[in-house]
Design a protein around this motif. Sequence first.
Motif, mmCIF file in Angstrom:
data_model
loop_
_atom_site.group_PDB
_atom_site.id
_atom_site.type_symbol
_atom_site.label_atom_id
_atom_site.label_comp_id
_atom_site.label_asym_id
_atom_site.label_seq_id
_atom_site.Cartn_x
_atom_site.Cartn_y
_atom_site.Cartn_z
ATOM 1 N N VAL A 81 0.839 -1.207 0.000
ATOM 2 C CA VAL A 81 0.000 0.000 0.000
ATOM 3 C C VAL A 81 0.870 1.251 0.000
ATOM 4 O O VAL A 81 0.631 2.189 -0.771
ATOM 5 C CB VAL A 81 -0.959 -0.011 1.211
ATOM 6 C CG1 VAL A 81 -1.663 1.329 1.366
ATOM 7 C CG2 VAL A 81 -1.980 -1.130 1.077
ATOM 8 N N ALA A 82 1.882 1.295 0.845
ATOM 9 C CA ALA A 82 2.758 2.471 0.927
ATOM 10 C C ALA A 82 3.528 2.690 -0.370
ATOM 11 O O ALA A 82 3.707 3.827 -0.806
ATOM 12 C CB ALA A 82 3.728 2.328 2.099
ATOM 13 N N GLN A 83 3.952 1.600 -1.001
ATOM 14 C CA GLN A 83 4.708 1.727 -2.253
ATOM 15 C C GLN A 83 3.836 2.304 -3.368
ATOM 16 O O GLN A 83 4.273 3.188 -4.105
ATOM 17 C CB GLN A 83 5.248 0.359 -2.652
ATOM 18 C CG GLN A 83 6.413 0.410 -3.587
ATOM 19 C CD GLN A 83 7.036 -0.961 -3.741
ATOM 20 O OE1 GLN A 83 6.362 -1.899 -4.134
ATOM 21 N NE2 GLN A 83 8.313 -1.064 -3.426
ATOM 22 N N GLU A 84 2.604 1.831 -3.478
ATOM 23 C CA GLU A 84 1.714 2.352 -4.517
ATOM 24 C C GLU A 84 1.330 3.795 -4.241
ATOM 25 O O GLU A 84 1.228 4.610 -5.160
ATOM 26 C CB GLU A 84 0.468 1.477 -4.639
ATOM 27 C CG GLU A 84 0.756 0.115 -5.226
ATOM 28 C CD GLU A 84 1.466 0.185 -6.573
ATOM 29 O OE1 GLU A 84 1.043 0.968 -7.452
ATOM 30 O OE2 GLU A 84 2.460 -0.546 -6.750
ATOM 31 N N ARG A 85 1.120 4.131 -2.984
ATOM 32 C CA ARG A 85 0.778 5.507 -2.630
ATOM 33 C C ARG A 85 1.962 6.434 -2.928
ATOM 34 O O ARG A 85 1.783 7.549 -3.407
ATOM 35 C CB ARG A 85 0.400 5.577 -1.154
ATOM 36 C CG ARG A 85 -0.139 6.903 -0.734
ATOM 37 C CD ARG A 85 -1.484 7.169 -1.347
ATOM 38 N NE ARG A 85 -1.925 8.494 -0.924
ATOM 39 C CZ ARG A 85 -2.828 9.177 -1.550
ATOM 40 N NH1 ARG A 85 -3.430 8.695 -2.603
ATOM 41 N NH2 ARG A 85 -3.166 10.372 -1.125
ATOM 42 N N GLN A 86 3.168 5.963 -2.646
ATOM 43 C CA GLN A 86 4.360 6.764 -2.929
ATOM 44 C C GLN A 86 4.486 7.019 -4.426
ATOM 45 O O GLN A 86 4.772 8.130 -4.844
ATOM 46 C CB GLN A 86 5.608 6.050 -2.404
ATOM 47 C CG GLN A 86 6.895 6.822 -2.577
ATOM 48 C CD GLN A 86 7.596 6.579 -3.907
ATOM 49 O OE1 GLN A 86 7.423 5.556 -4.526
ATOM 50 N NE2 GLN A 86 8.377 7.539 -4.326
ATOM 51 N N LYS A 87 4.264 5.993 -5.235
ATOM 52 C CA LYS A 87 4.336 6.166 -6.694
ATOM 53 C C LYS A 87 3.306 7.188 -7.169
ATOM 54 O O LYS A 87 3.612 8.063 -7.978
ATOM 55 C CB LYS A 87 4.079 4.836 -7.403
ATOM 56 C CG LYS A 87 5.223 3.885 -7.395
ATOM 57 C CD LYS A 87 4.836 2.669 -8.217
ATOM 58 C CE LYS A 87 5.574 1.438 -7.810
ATOM 59 N NZ LYS A 87 5.085 0.253 -8.507
ATOM 60 N N PHE A 88 2.077 7.058 -6.672
ATOM 61 C CA PHE A 88 1.017 7.971 -7.079
ATOM 62 C C PHE A 88 1.371 9.407 -6.726
ATOM 63 O O PHE A 88 1.251 10.311 -7.567
ATOM 64 C CB PHE A 88 -0.309 7.566 -6.406
ATOM 65 C CG PHE A 88 -1.401 8.563 -6.600
ATOM 66 C CD1 PHE A 88 -2.049 8.670 -7.821
ATOM 67 C CD2 PHE A 88 -1.777 9.401 -5.568
ATOM 68 C CE1 PHE A 88 -3.054 9.599 -8.008
ATOM 69 C CE2 PHE A 88 -2.785 10.334 -5.749
ATOM 70 C CZ PHE A 88 -3.420 10.427 -6.966
ATOM 71 N N LEU A 89 1.824 9.642 -5.508
ATOM 72 C CA LEU A 89 2.158 11.001 -5.084
ATOM 73 C C LEU A 89 3.369 11.551 -5.825
ATOM 74 O O LEU A 89 3.423 12.744 -6.148
ATOM 75 C CB LEU A 89 2.383 11.037 -3.570
ATOM 76 C CG LEU A 89 1.134 10.809 -2.720
ATOM 77 C CD1 LEU A 89 1.503 10.660 -1.255
ATOM 78 C CD2 LEU A 89 0.128 11.919 -2.912
ATOM 79 N N ALA A 90 4.346 10.694 -6.104
ATOM 80 C CA ALA A 90 5.522 11.139 -6.861
ATOM 81 C C ALA A 90 5.131 11.523 -8.291
ATOM 82 O O ALA A 90 5.592 12.545 -8.815
ATOM 83 C CB ALA A 90 6.593 10.058 -6.872
ATOM 84 N N PHE A 91 4.266 10.723 -8.920
ATOM 85 C CA PHE A 91 3.775 11.073 -10.259
ATOM 86 C C PHE A 91 2.991 12.375 -10.220
ATOM 87 O O PHE A 91 3.121 13.222 -11.103
ATOM 88 C CB PHE A 91 2.900 9.966 -10.834
ATOM 89 C CG PHE A 91 3.657 8.797 -11.376
ATOM 90 C CD1 PHE A 91 4.774 8.960 -12.171
ATOM 91 C CD2 PHE A 91 3.251 7.506 -11.092
ATOM 92 C CE1 PHE A 91 5.474 7.878 -12.672
ATOM 93 C CE2 PHE A 91 3.945 6.417 -11.581
ATOM 94 C CZ PHE A 91 5.053 6.603 -12.368
ATOM 95 N N GLN A 92 2.174 12.554 -9.188
ATOM 96 C CA GLN A 92 1.384 13.769 -9.049
ATOM 97 C C GLN A 92 2.302 14.986 -8.915
ATOM 98 O O GLN A 92 2.051 16.027 -9.528
ATOM 99 C CB GLN A 92 0.482 13.636 -7.829
ATOM 100 C CG GLN A 92 -0.745 14.476 -7.862
ATOM 101 C CD GLN A 92 -1.688 14.138 -6.723
ATOM 102 O OE1 GLN A 92 -1.268 13.649 -5.677
ATOM 103 N NE2 GLN A 92 -2.951 14.401 -6.919
ATOM 104 N N SER A 93 3.369 14.858 -8.159
ATOM 105 C CA SER A 93 4.340 15.945 -8.021
ATOM 106 C C SER A 93 4.988 16.257 -9.365
ATOM 107 O O SER A 93 5.132 17.422 -9.743
ATOM 108 C CB SER A 93 5.432 15.571 -7.022
ATOM 109 O OG SER A 93 4.924 15.459 -5.734
#
Length: 130
Positions: A81-93
């Motif tokens: 869960v944390a890895q997917e959330r990190q990817k999503f937020l990094a892409f959003q940035s």
Amino acid sequence: SDSSKKTLTRWGFIKVLWNIAKPTYIHAGLFQLVTVLAQTLYPLAVKEILNLLEENPNTSVTRQGIPLAIALFLAAIIDGVAQERQKFLAFQSGIAVRAATVASFYHHMLHLSARGKAVPSPLMVGDINS
């Protein structure tokens, strides 16, 4: 004087980009930290299970082993869960920074003076927008 103005403008631009990316980028970093911590737990839990089995070769270790197995399972879920959330937020940035950069370039190009458009070769309106 002109180079110091460019330096100030460059740092101002970097500061604006940081302020745009900061809300999602910092959270992405925190989720990456959770991912690293969860991944660190894997070998430690497996080592404890193996030590438990080696120390008690002829006895049942279910009572001591189940909490370790549950910890491995939970660590895997938290890691995913944390890895997917990190990817999503990094892409959003990245998307936000790219959009701000492109908007800044277009704004600068559309506000060039006639002299600025003529150097080094004449620019037409379509060239500026493309």
